[in-house]
Design a protein around this motif. Structure first.
Motif, short mmCIF file in Angstrom:
data_model
loop_
_atom_site.label_atom_id
_atom_site.label_comp_id
_atom_site.label_asym_id
_atom_site.label_seq_id
_atom_site.Cartn_x
_atom_site.Cartn_y
_atom_site.Cartn_z
N VAL A 1 0.86 -1.18 0.00
CA VAL A 1 0.00 0.00 0.00
C VAL A 1 0.90 1.23 0.00
CG1 VAL A 1 -1.86 1.26 1.12
CG2 VAL A 1 -1.75 -1.22 1.34
N VAL B 1 1.06 5.09 0.50
CA VAL B 1 0.24 6.07 1.21
C VAL B 1 0.79 7.47 0.95
CG1 VAL B 1 -0.69 6.79 3.44
CG2 VAL B 1 -0.25 4.37 3.00
N GLY C 1 -9.22 9.29 2.17
CA GLY C 1 -7.97 8.57 2.38
C GLY C 1 -7.44 8.73 3.79
N THR D 1 -9.53 -0.93 5.65
CA THR D 1 -9.49 -1.69 4.40
C THR D 1 -10.45 -1.16 3.34
OG1 THR D 1 -11.10 -3.25 5.33
CG2 THR D 1 -8.75 -3.80 5.55
N PRO E 1 -8.11 2.09 0.59
CA PRO E 1 -7.08 1.98 -0.47
C PRO E 1 -7.70 1.65 -1.82
CG PRO E 1 -6.37 0.83 1.51
CD PRO E 1 -7.81 1.19 1.73
N LEU F 1 -1.74 -1.21 -3.99
CA LEU F 1 -2.86 -0.34 -3.63
C LEU F 1 -2.34 1.06 -3.35
CD1 LEU F 1 -4.75 -2.71 -1.14
CD2 LEU F 1 -5.17 -2.44 -3.60
N PHE F 2 -3.24 2.05 -3.46
CA PHE F 2 -2.85 3.43 -3.20
C PHE F 2 -3.86 4.06 -2.26
CE2 PHE F 2 -3.04 8.02 -4.22
CZ PHE F 2 -1.74 8.35 -3.84
N LEU F 3 -3.36 4.68 -1.18
CA LEU F 3 -4.22 5.40 -0.23
C LEU F 3 -3.99 6.89 -0.42
CD1 LEU F 3 -6.25 5.24 2.13
CD2 LEU F 3 -4.29 5.35 3.69
N LEU G 1 -3.98 0.63 9.78
CA LEU G 1 -3.93 0.13 8.41
C LEU G 1 -3.01 -1.09 8.31
CD1 LEU G 1 -4.61 0.52 5.36
CD2 LEU G 1 -2.58 1.99 5.24
N ILE H 1 3.60 -1.33 3.94
CA ILE H 1 3.02 0.01 3.89
C ILE H 1 4.15 1.00 3.59
CG2 ILE H 1 1.54 1.67 5.06
CD1 ILE H 1 0.30 -1.12 4.78
#
Length: 302
Positions: free
Chosen positions: A137, A139, A159, A172, A175, A184-186, A216, A225
């Motif tokens: 992920v 962030v 976000g 969950t 993202p 994944l992108f937050l 997260l 992360i």
């Protein structure tokens, strides 16, 4: 013979006659004026599930600076160097001092000053690591105008801001999927509205952001992360998040950043047990660097 005595009516029937007139056969229970009707149960509305947004397209990722492509047609010096760094990053995730905790899967990517290439490094390291990890992920902790969320055209999506502002929010659900497998992108998600240039208004505290990122990491126990944070000498976010991270990657512009600035940045990040430097924009004069042995995706001619 005496006449038969008149048949006496039942007490209940006489009471019904007094209440309802001459309806001797009327059900006395329906004649009470103070008996309210039994309301019908309201119909339960159907649950509407909003459609899942499409993945962030590869064209958007490339326009933001992505040069690493899983199963790409060729390799370059920059791609090879990113591969080396991401292998070291994943090794620290697995074997570092905090490897047995959620903190061990948190990687802070920052710089001393703006413009040193930290977002480029964070994006490409996250994409490269997604090929060797169960999931990654990325962030956007920075949230600046023109930053990662804006470049990917998801600045209006909820976000990190919402996650830090509402501890009851499920991590969950926020993202976003990307065109890169397992990446994944937050978004930063400042109130769903892009902030003004240089504005830091209405941001959650560093402690609230740290708690949100830990939630997260706990909610996605197999994901790495990667945090794209503001420059460590510009704001306090990188310093605060370094205390909950398993490693910090400090991106340094080799042609511009001064030694005292690097040392000051490292002092701000010393709460993290593993500090690593990533030199960016290094000029090589030798031919024995990555990419100098022909092209790894095409025939070697000559």
């Amino acid at each position: 013979m005496s006449p038969a005595a008149p048949q006496r009516t039942h007490l209940v029937e006489r009471a019904a006659e007094l209440l309802g007139g001459h309806g001797g056969t009327q059900d006395w229970r329906t004649a009470r004026p103070d008996t309210p009707p039994i309301p019908e149960a309201p119909a339960r509305p159907a649950t509407v599930v909003p459609p899942e947004p499409p993945p962030i397209a590869s064209e958007r990722l490339q326009a933001t600076g992505l040069i690493v492509a899983q199963n790409g047609p060729g390799r370059s010096r920059a791609v090879e160097e990113i591969a080396v760094v991401q292998h070291q990053m994943l090794r620290t995730v697995q074997e570092g001092p905090r490897s047995s905790t959620p903190q061990g899967r948190i990687v802070v990517v920052t710089s001393a000053l703006p413009g040193e290439g930290k977002t480029f490094a964070a994006l490409n390291l996250a994409a490269a690591a997604a090929g060797g990890a169960a999931g990654v992920v990325l962030v956007d902790v920075d949230g600046r105008q023109g930053g990662c969320s804006h470049a990917l055209d998801v600045a209006g999506r909820p976000g990190l801001y919402q996650l830090a502002s509402d501890p009851a929010l499920r991590p969950t659900t926020l993202p976003l999927r990307t065109a890169v497998d397992r990446l994944l992108f937050l978004p930063h998600g400042v109130g769903g509205v892009a902030p003004e240039p240089g504005s830091r208004r209405d941001l959650p505290s560093g402690a609230a952001m740290a708690d949100a990122i830990l939630r997260l990491a706990s909610a996605l126990p197999r994901h790495v992360i990667v945090l794209d944070t503001p420059p460590s000498l510009s704001t306090s976010e990188a310093s605060t998040l370094a205390s909950i991270a398993g490693q910090v990657i400090l991106v340094v512009d080799a042609e511009r950043t001064q030694r005292n600035e690097v040392e000051a940045a490292l002092d701000m990040l010393e709460a993290c047990p593993v500090l690593q430097l990533l030199l960016n924009r290094v000029r090589f004069s030798a031919n024995d660097t990555f990419g100098a042995h022909g092209s790894y995706g095409a025939p070697d001619v000559g």
